[in-house]
Design an enzyme around this catalytic site. Structure first.
Site, mmCIF file in Angstrom:
data_model
loop_
_atom_site.group_PDB
_atom_site.id
_atom_site.type_symbol
_atom_site.label_atom_id
_atom_site.label_comp_id
_atom_site.label_asym_id
_atom_site.label_seq_id
_atom_site.Cartn_x
_atom_site.Cartn_y
_atom_site.Cartn_z
ATOM 1 N N ASN A 146 39.709 47.338 45.085
ATOM 2 C CA ASN A 146 38.492 48.144 45.001
ATOM 3 C C ASN A 146 37.368 47.408 44.272
ATOM 4 O OD1 ASN A 146 39.425 50.306 46.536
ATOM 5 N ND2 ASN A 146 40.559 51.125 44.799
ATOM 6 N N HIS A 162 49.661 50.300 41.039
ATOM 7 C CA HIS A 162 48.667 51.035 41.831
ATOM 8 C C HIS A 162 49.050 51.046 43.304
ATOM 9 C CE1 HIS A 162 44.394 51.482 43.496
ATOM 10 N NE2 HIS A 162 44.741 52.638 42.985
ATOM 11 N N GLU A 217 49.321 47.097 43.704
ATOM 12 C CA GLU A 217 48.750 46.193 42.708
ATOM 13 C C GLU A 217 49.503 46.384 41.393
ATOM 14 O OE1 GLU A 217 44.060 45.771 43.815
ATOM 15 O OE2 GLU A 217 44.694 47.730 43.098
ATOM 16 N N SER A 219 43.574 54.952 39.341
ATOM 17 C CA SER A 219 42.684 54.120 40.158
ATOM 18 C C SER A 219 41.513 53.593 39.341
ATOM 19 C CB SER A 219 42.102 54.936 41.319
ATOM 20 O OG SER A 219 43.104 55.311 42.198
#
Ligand SMILES: NC(=O)c1ccc[n+]([C@@H]2O[C@H](COP(=O)([O-])OP(=O)(O)OC[C@H]3O[C@@H](n4cnc5c(N)ncnc54)[C@H](O)[C@@H]3O)[C@@H](O)[C@H]2O)c1
Length: 287
Positions: free
Chosen positions: A190, A140, A152, A119
């Site tokens: 994020n 991801h 992702e 992450s």
């Protein structure tokens, strides 16, 4: 390039979920763990998730058995031989990942694609640890992997187009929707979420509105499924602080700077749902 056998490194929260996603799509999976107890824990996690699916009518008992039969586990890197896709999901520690990846690359051979589910670490830095970095990328998944639709595909500086294309096709094959994301802190989702959460914490600290009203406004005004302060309680204030401080450290972009109130709440041990106290957990409004 179409993958026929998957190796998953780590049978924790994400490894178990990713193994399930692949096995449910019909692919044989071998999971690598450090010891037999961790394998047993991973298998229990997988079984519990599948049992939940059966209870909710999402899959049949036969599907459950078939998925479990497709997931093997090993503590030996050599046991991964034959995999043409490796998805790394071990603990978020650069040195552990960097120590493991070269031996896995040697076990699966030069034609395999290696992907990391990290992450927060730079995919480019992990790619540098393997002999064929052009066949390395980020893949991801979101938690819980069997439920969350998005994946992702993160292109490291070294990743070639064939690898990106193969991972996009793979995501589609296992029933996910993929977006390409840059190798920058937070990738895409994020990267956009962190400044939003930081702004909201600052707005709350500036007494723009109560925590409850901030969440209500964004839920009902924008149609978000969960208000940002409730989301922070769920993510864990410490987890968000760590991620956004990391992004700030790398970019020096002020939008990632952890807001002072966030820092203080973490220092006080107010971490959200897991500690019983956060923005929307265990606090009286106005305190
Ligand atoms: N939990 C999340 O919400 C989430 C979401 C997306 C991505 N990620 C990423 O996924 C990765 C895994 O996270 P997690 O939450 O599943 O962690 P976790 O702690 O639940 O599981 C990690 C597993 O890796 C195993 N492990 C450690 N060293 C190993 C080694 N050398 N060989 C094999 N197995 C090893 C551990 O025994 C453990 O079972 C991390 O990179 C994390 O950043 C996590």
């Amino acid at each position: 390039m179409r993958f026929t056998k998957v190796a998953v490194l780590g049978f924790g929260t994400m490894g178990a979920g990713i193994a399930q996603v692949c096995a449910q799509a019909g692919l044989p999976v071998t999971v690598l763990e450090t010891d037999a107890a961790r394998i047993a824990a991973g298998r229990e996690r997988l079984e519990a998730f599948l049992d939940g699916g059966v209870a909710r009518g999402k899959l049949t008992r036969d599907d459950r058995t078939a998925v479990l039969d497709r997931v093997a586990a090993t503590t030996e890197v050599a046991g991964l031989a034959g995999a043409d896709l490796v998805i790394e999901a071990v603990v978020e520690e650069l040195e552990i990942k960097r120590a493991l990846l070269p031996s896995v690359a040697a076990a699966v051979g030069p034609d395999a694609v290696l992907a990391t589910n990290t992450s927060a670490l730079a995919v480019t830095q992990l790619a540098a640890a393997v002999p064929r970095p052009e066949r390395f990328a980020g893949l991801h998944f979101f938690n819980p992997a069997p439920v969350m639709k998005l994946v992702e595909v993160v292109r490291a500086l070294q990743t070639d187009q064939a690898t990106v294309d193969a991972l996009l096709a793979f995501a589609d094959e296992v029933g996910k929707v993929a977006v390409e994301a840059p190798d920058r802190p937070g990738f895409l989702v994020n990267h956009l979420l962190m400044p939003y959460l930081n702004d909201v914490v600052q707005a709350y600290d500036d007494h723009l509105a109560t925590a409850e009203d901030i969440d209500l406004a964004l839920e009902l005004g924008l149609g978000y499924p969960k208000g940002p302060l409730a989301l922070l309680d769920l993510i864990g204030l410490d987890v968000h602080e760590h991620a956004t401080a990391n992004a700030y450290g790398e970019t020096l972009d002020p939008q990632f700077a952890p807001p002072p109130l966030l820092r203080r709440m973490v220092a006080a041990g107010y971490l959200g749902a897991k500690s019983g106290r956060g923005f929307r957990t265990g606090l009286q409004e106005g305190t």
